[in-house]
Structures are given as structure tokens and as C-alpha cells.
Design an enzyme around this catalytic site. Structure first.
Site, PDB file in Angstrom:
ATOM      1  N   TYR A  23       0.824  -1.213   0.000  1.00 31.11           N
ATOM      2  CA  TYR A  23       0.000   0.000   0.000  1.00 31.11           C
ATOM      3  C   TYR A  23       0.861   1.268   0.000  1.00 31.11           C
ATOM      4  O   TYR A  23       0.496   2.271  -0.614  1.00 31.11           O
ATOM      5  CB  TYR A  23      -0.988  -0.005   1.183  1.00 31.11           C
ATOM      6  CG  TYR A  23      -2.155  -0.932   0.924  1.00 31.11           C
ATOM      7  CD1 TYR A  23      -3.232  -0.524   0.151  1.00 31.11           C
ATOM      8  CD2 TYR A  23      -2.146  -2.229   1.417  1.00 31.11           C
ATOM      9  CE1 TYR A  23      -4.295  -1.382  -0.119  1.00 31.11           C
ATOM     10  CE2 TYR A  23      -3.210  -3.100   1.156  1.00 31.11           C
ATOM     11  CZ  TYR A  23      -4.275  -2.674   0.388  1.00 31.11           C
ATOM     12  OH  TYR A  23      -5.312  -3.524   0.114  1.00 31.11           O
ATOM     13  N   HIS A  54     -14.878   2.786  -0.922  1.00 28.45           N
ATOM     14  CA  HIS A  54     -13.815   1.877  -0.475  1.00 28.45           C
ATOM     15  C   HIS A  54     -12.722   2.588   0.309  1.00 28.45           C
ATOM     16  O   HIS A  54     -11.603   2.084   0.418  1.00 28.45           O
ATOM     17  CB  HIS A  54     -13.230   1.113  -1.677  1.00 28.45           C
ATOM     18  CG  HIS A  54     -14.218   0.180  -2.311  1.00 28.45           C
ATOM     19  ND1 HIS A  54     -14.064  -0.382  -3.556  1.00 28.45           N
ATOM     20  CD2 HIS A  54     -15.407  -0.304  -1.841  1.00 28.45           C
ATOM     21  CE1 HIS A  54     -15.109  -1.159  -3.835  1.00 28.45           C
ATOM     22  NE2 HIS A  54     -15.930  -1.116  -2.814  1.00 28.45           N
ATOM     23  N   CYS A  88      -4.584   3.280  13.009  1.00 26.30           N
ATOM     24  CA  CYS A  88      -4.108   2.225  13.892  1.00 26.30           C
ATOM     25  C   CYS A  88      -5.216   1.201  14.085  1.00 26.30           C
ATOM     26  O   CYS A  88      -6.366   1.579  14.330  1.00 26.30           O
ATOM     27  CB  CYS A  88      -3.714   2.845  15.239  1.00 26.30           C
ATOM     28  SG  CYS A  88      -3.403   1.604  16.494  1.00 26.30           S
ATOM     29  N   CYS A  90      -6.116   1.516  18.362  1.00 25.26           N
ATOM     30  CA  CYS A  90      -6.783   2.684  18.962  1.00 25.26           C
ATOM     31  C   CYS A  90      -7.555   3.505  17.928  1.00 25.26           C
ATOM     32  O   CYS A  90      -8.269   4.435  18.298  1.00 25.26           O
ATOM     33  CB  CYS A  90      -5.769   3.568  19.694  1.00 25.26           C
ATOM     34  SG  CYS A  90      -4.655   4.460  18.583  1.00 25.26           S
ATOM     35  N   CYS A 144      -0.016   3.958  20.686  1.00 25.13           N
ATOM     36  CA  CYS A 144      -0.296   2.714  21.420  1.00 25.13           C
ATOM     37  C   CYS A 144       0.511   1.516  20.925  1.00 25.13           C
ATOM     38  O   CYS A 144       0.408   0.434  21.493  1.00 25.13           O
ATOM     39  CB  CYS A 144      -1.790   2.403  21.353  1.00 25.13           C
ATOM     40  SG  CYS A 144      -2.324   1.764  19.765  1.00 25.13           S
ATOM     41  N   GLY A 149     -15.979   3.207 -15.998  1.00 23.00           N
ATOM     42  CA  GLY A 149     -14.707   2.541 -15.694  1.00 23.00           C
ATOM     43  C   GLY A 149     -14.739   1.567 -14.540  1.00 23.00           C
ATOM     44  O   GLY A 149     -13.774   1.481 -13.785  1.00 23.00           O
ATOM     45  N   THR A 150     -15.833   0.838 -14.413  1.00 22.42           N
ATOM     46  CA  THR A 150     -15.846  -0.217 -13.385  1.00 22.42           C
ATOM     47  C   THR A 150     -16.248  -1.542 -14.017  1.00 22.42           C
ATOM     48  O   THR A 150     -17.096  -1.572 -14.911  1.00 22.42           O
ATOM     49  CB  THR A 150     -16.789   0.121 -12.207  1.00 22.42           C
ATOM     50  OG1 THR A 150     -16.793  -0.984 -11.280  1.00 22.42           O
ATOM     51  CG2 THR A 150     -18.218   0.422 -12.635  1.00 22.42           C
TER      52      THR A 150
HETATM   53  P1  OAD Z   1     -11.598  -3.156 -12.203  1.00 23.08           P
HETATM   54  O1  OAD Z   1     -10.136  -3.266 -12.411  1.00 23.08           O
HETATM   55  O2  OAD Z   1     -12.320  -4.380 -11.751  1.00 23.08           O
HETATM   56  O3  OAD Z   1     -12.296  -2.661 -13.542  1.00 23.08           O
HETATM   57  C1  OAD Z   1     -11.791  -1.569 -14.255  1.00 23.08           C
HETATM   58  C2  OAD Z   1     -12.713  -1.308 -15.423  1.00 23.08           C
HETATM   59  O4  OAD Z   1     -12.269  -0.143 -16.080  1.00 23.08           O
HETATM   60  C3  OAD Z   1     -12.738  -2.414 -16.449  1.00 23.08           C
HETATM   61  O5  OAD Z   1     -14.091  -2.724 -16.767  1.00 23.08           O
HETATM   62  C4  OAD Z   1     -12.009  -1.814 -17.667  1.00 23.08           C
HETATM   63  O6  OAD Z   1     -12.549  -2.289 -18.901  1.00 23.08           O
HETATM   64  C5  OAD Z   1     -12.296  -0.349 -17.472  1.00 23.08           C
HETATM   65  N1  OAD Z   1     -11.302   0.574 -18.061  1.00 23.08           N
HETATM   66  C6  OAD Z   1      -9.964   0.435 -18.157  1.00 23.08           C
HETATM   67  N2  OAD Z   1      -9.395   1.535 -18.685  1.00 23.08           N
HETATM   68  C7  OAD Z   1     -10.421   2.400 -18.944  1.00 23.08           C
HETATM   69  C8  OAD Z   1     -10.501   3.730 -19.482  1.00 23.08           C
HETATM   70  N3  OAD Z   1      -9.411   4.398 -19.881  1.00 23.08           N
HETATM   71  N4  OAD Z   1     -11.727   4.301 -19.591  1.00 23.08           N
HETATM   72  C9  OAD Z   1     -12.845   3.648 -19.209  1.00 23.08           C
HETATM   73  N5  OAD Z   1     -12.827   2.394 -18.691  1.00 23.08           N
HETATM   74  C10 OAD Z   1     -11.642   1.788 -18.549  1.00 23.08           C
HETATM   75  O7  OAD Z   1     -11.838  -1.925 -11.197  1.00 23.08           O
HETATM   76  P2  OAD Z   1     -13.126  -1.618 -10.309  1.00 23.08           P
HETATM   77  O8  OAD Z   1     -14.366  -1.973 -11.012  1.00 23.08           O
HETATM   78  O9  OAD Z   1     -12.962  -0.233  -9.818  1.00 23.08           O
HETATM   79  O10 OAD Z   1     -11.810  -2.917  -4.264  1.00 23.08           O
HETATM   80  O11 OAD Z   1     -12.904  -2.632  -9.111  1.00 23.08           O
HETATM   81  C11 OAD Z   1     -13.802  -2.626  -8.043  1.00 23.08           C
HETATM   82  C12 OAD Z   1     -13.075  -2.928  -6.772  1.00 23.08           C
HETATM   83  O12 OAD Z   1     -12.349  -4.165  -6.895  1.00 23.08           O
HETATM   84  C13 OAD Z   1     -11.982  -1.920  -6.405  1.00 23.08           C
HETATM   85  O13 OAD Z   1     -12.488  -0.780  -5.755  1.00 23.08           O
HETATM   86  C14 OAD Z   1     -11.096  -2.716  -5.505  1.00 23.08           C
HETATM   87  C15 OAD Z   1     -11.026  -3.986  -6.314  1.00 23.08           C
HETATM   88  O14 OAD Z   1     -10.689  -5.139  -5.622  1.00 23.08           O
HETATM   89  C16 OAD Z   1     -11.159  -2.894  -3.103  1.00 23.08           C
HETATM   90  O15 OAD Z   1      -9.960  -2.727  -3.032  1.00 23.08           O
HETATM   91  C17 OAD Z   1     -12.056  -3.087  -1.919  1.00 23.08           C
END
Ligand code: OAD
Length: 252
Positions: free
Chosen positions: A70, A122, A130, A133, A153, A190-191
Site C-alpha cells: 500500500y 472503499h 491504527c 486505537c 499505542c 470505468g468499473t
Molecule cells: P476493475 O479493475 O475491476 O475494472 C476496471 C474497469 O475499467 C474495467 O471494466 C475496464 O474495462 C475499465 N477501463 C480500463 N481503462 C479504462 C478507461 N481508460 N476508460 C474507461 N474504462 C476503462 O476496477 P473496479 O471496477 O474499480 O476494491 O474494481 C472494483 C473494486 O475491486 C476496487 O475498488 C477494488 C477492487 O478489488 C477494493 O480494493 C475493496
């Protein structure tokens, strides 16, 4: 097929909307140079196992490994900048009466682009705490020995992100769900739509009557239920969309 008519229709709906929900994921930050999680080759989870780095069990087992990972991600964030997609969403908030920006990202780039009141489902990477604490603000990078420990602590310092198996921040989730239920338009950017409860927000918005638009470089499990899917990078599509909303408003 040209995306122009689709963008124009979405822009008209945004220009008329009272409430807009925007849900973003790692893809919106990809063009800033922040790796996504699930993209082949470049995604974090194609190189590492989430079970080794993103659970409390992993942290207690190997705190140094987890803190280092991280801390490295945090160092990367200090080098990158918001991109045109982040900035377009900041601009869009000025063009609609109520815009709720909900993100799964922990990078703080929406805020650095000027967006306010972002619901961070998230958590935030730059805010460590910590585990004993709860004291916040301690650095993951200790000046002394690893693992980094709380100066008050002695407890282990963890990143302020949500790990698998953990509850989401209550207020952020409540705000996100309320915004989804009331939105006229939901933009899903982008998810991969694979992680819940965030992944349920688009269908919640749709059930409440929202027009759901997805922007992504590839189709996702959310695509079949979206009213429209715009395929392409958010750093290009979002500014074009916001410009189209401005045009609709100028035309009156
Ligand atoms: P992902 O990595 O699962 O998905 C990323 C998405 O972005 C994919 O669908 C890609 O096709 C798309 N992508 C990539 N480049 C792009 C661009 N330039 N423009 C538009 N889209 C693009 O990421 P998340 O969906 O954010 O959780 O993942 C969800 C959660 O899973 C994260 O918050 C994290 C992870 O484990 C935790 O850490 C709790």
C-alpha cells in the site's frame, strides 16, 4: 457506428435531469497511470492475489508485506495527476442541479480534480489508521523498523481502505444508495461491476426509473442492463459528453 447520436441523446437527458448519479471505478484513473485491478497484464489482481494483500487476515499474517504494497501504491499516487475524465466530471457537477459522485477508487483523484463531497465507498489510501486505537493519520512508511506502528499505542498501522469481507463506510453507502434511487440519469464509468455493493447501484438506479449509461473500454456484466453503452476511454468520452451537455444548454 458513430457514437455521436448516442452521446447527443445522453447529453439531452443530462441537461434535463434534476439528479444525476455518477459511479466510477479504477478505469477512470487508468489514463492517469494508476493501474486498474482486473485488466489483463496491467491490473493489480492479474499480478497479485487479493487474498494476500486486501484482507484483514492477510494483514495480520504479513503486516510488512501489506504495508509495503500500500505504501508503494501511495507513492505512485504522489506522482500522478487527475486526467480529463476526472475534470469533466467536476465540470458536469456545475451543469446539473444535483450530482452525486460515488467512487470505488481510493486514489483521491476526483477531489484533486476539484470534485466535492465524493462518496468514497472503499475508503482513501492516504488516510492510514491504527488497528488498535483507531488513531488516524499515521504513515504506512515508518521512519524506524517495519511494520509501521502507532506512535500512541504501538498497534499496527493499516491503510484506510476497505478490504474484502469488511463493511463499507456507512455514510458513503447510504448517500450512494439514496442518490441511486432518486437519480434521473446514472453514469457508470470505468468499473468492471464485479464488486458489491457498488455493483448493485446501477440496477438500483434503473429500478427507480433512471436512464443508465455505461462508459467503459470494454463491455461488462453491467452492460446488458444499461440503456446505453459507450465504448472508449473515459478521458476522451467524458469531456465530449460534457461539451455536448453544454451545447444542449446553449441551444436552450
Ligand atoms: P476493475 O479493475 O475491476 O475494472 C476496471 C474497469 O475499467 C474495467 O471494466 C475496464 O474495462 C475499465 N477501463 C480500463 N481503462 C479504462 C478507461 N481508460 N476508460 C474507461 N474504462 C476503462 O476496477 P473496479 O471496477 O474499480 O476494491 O474494481 C472494483 C473494486 O475491486 C476496487 O475498488 C477494488 C477492487 O478489488 C477494493 O480494493 C475493496
Amino acid at each position: 457506428m458513430s457514437t455521436r447520436p448516442v452521446v447527443a441523446e445522453l447529453a439531452r437527458r443530462l441537461a434535463r435531469a434534476d439528479r444525476v448519479l455518477v459511479l466510477t471505478g479504477a478505469g477512470v484513473s487508468a489514463e492517469s497511470g494508476v493501474p486498474t485491478f482486473r485488466d489483463a497484464l496491467t491490473g493489480y489482481w492479474s499480478r497479485y492475489r487479493a487474498e494476500d494483500l486486501a484482507t484483514e487476515t492477510a494483514f495480520r499474517r504479513e503486516p510488512v508485506l501489506v504495508q509495503r504494497w500500500y505504501a508503494e501504491r501511495q507513492r505512485l499516487l504522489e506522482k500522478v495527476r487527475p486526467n480529463d475524465g476526472h475534470r469533466a466530471l467536476t465540470d458536469l457537477a456545475c451543469l446539473v442541479p444535483i450530482l452525486t459522485l460515488v467512487t470505488q477508487n481510493v486514489d483521491g483523484l476526483h477531489q484533486r480534480a476539484g470534485s466535492e463531497d465524493v462518496a468514497e465507498l472503499h475508503g482513501r489510501l492516504s488516510v492510514s489508521r491504527c488497528i488498535e486505537c483507531g488513531g488516524v493519520g499515521e504513515s504506512l512508511e515508518p521512519t524506524g523498523d517495519l511494520p509501521a506502528r502507532c506512535t500512541d499505542c504501538g498497534g499496527l498501522i493499516r491503510p484506510g481502505v476497505v478490504w474484502f469481507g469488511e463493511a463499507l463506510p456507512e455514510r458513503a453507502l447510504r448517500d450512494a444508495e439514496a442518490a441511486a434511487e432518486r437519480s434521473d440519469v446514472a453514469l457508470v464509468v470505468g468499473t468492471s461491476g464485479l464488486v458489491h455493493p457498488a455493483a448493485a447501484l446501477p440496477s438500483m438506479a434503473r429500478a427507480g426509473g433512471a436512464y443508465v449509461a455505461e462508459i467503459n473500454t470494454a463491455r461488462t456484466p453491467l452492460s446488458p442492463d444499461a440503456d446505453v453503452v459507450l465504448l472508449g476511454p473515459s478521458g476522451t468520452l467524458l469531456p465530449a459528453l460534457v461539451e455536448a451537455v453544454r451545447e444542449v444548454r446553449r441551444a436552450g
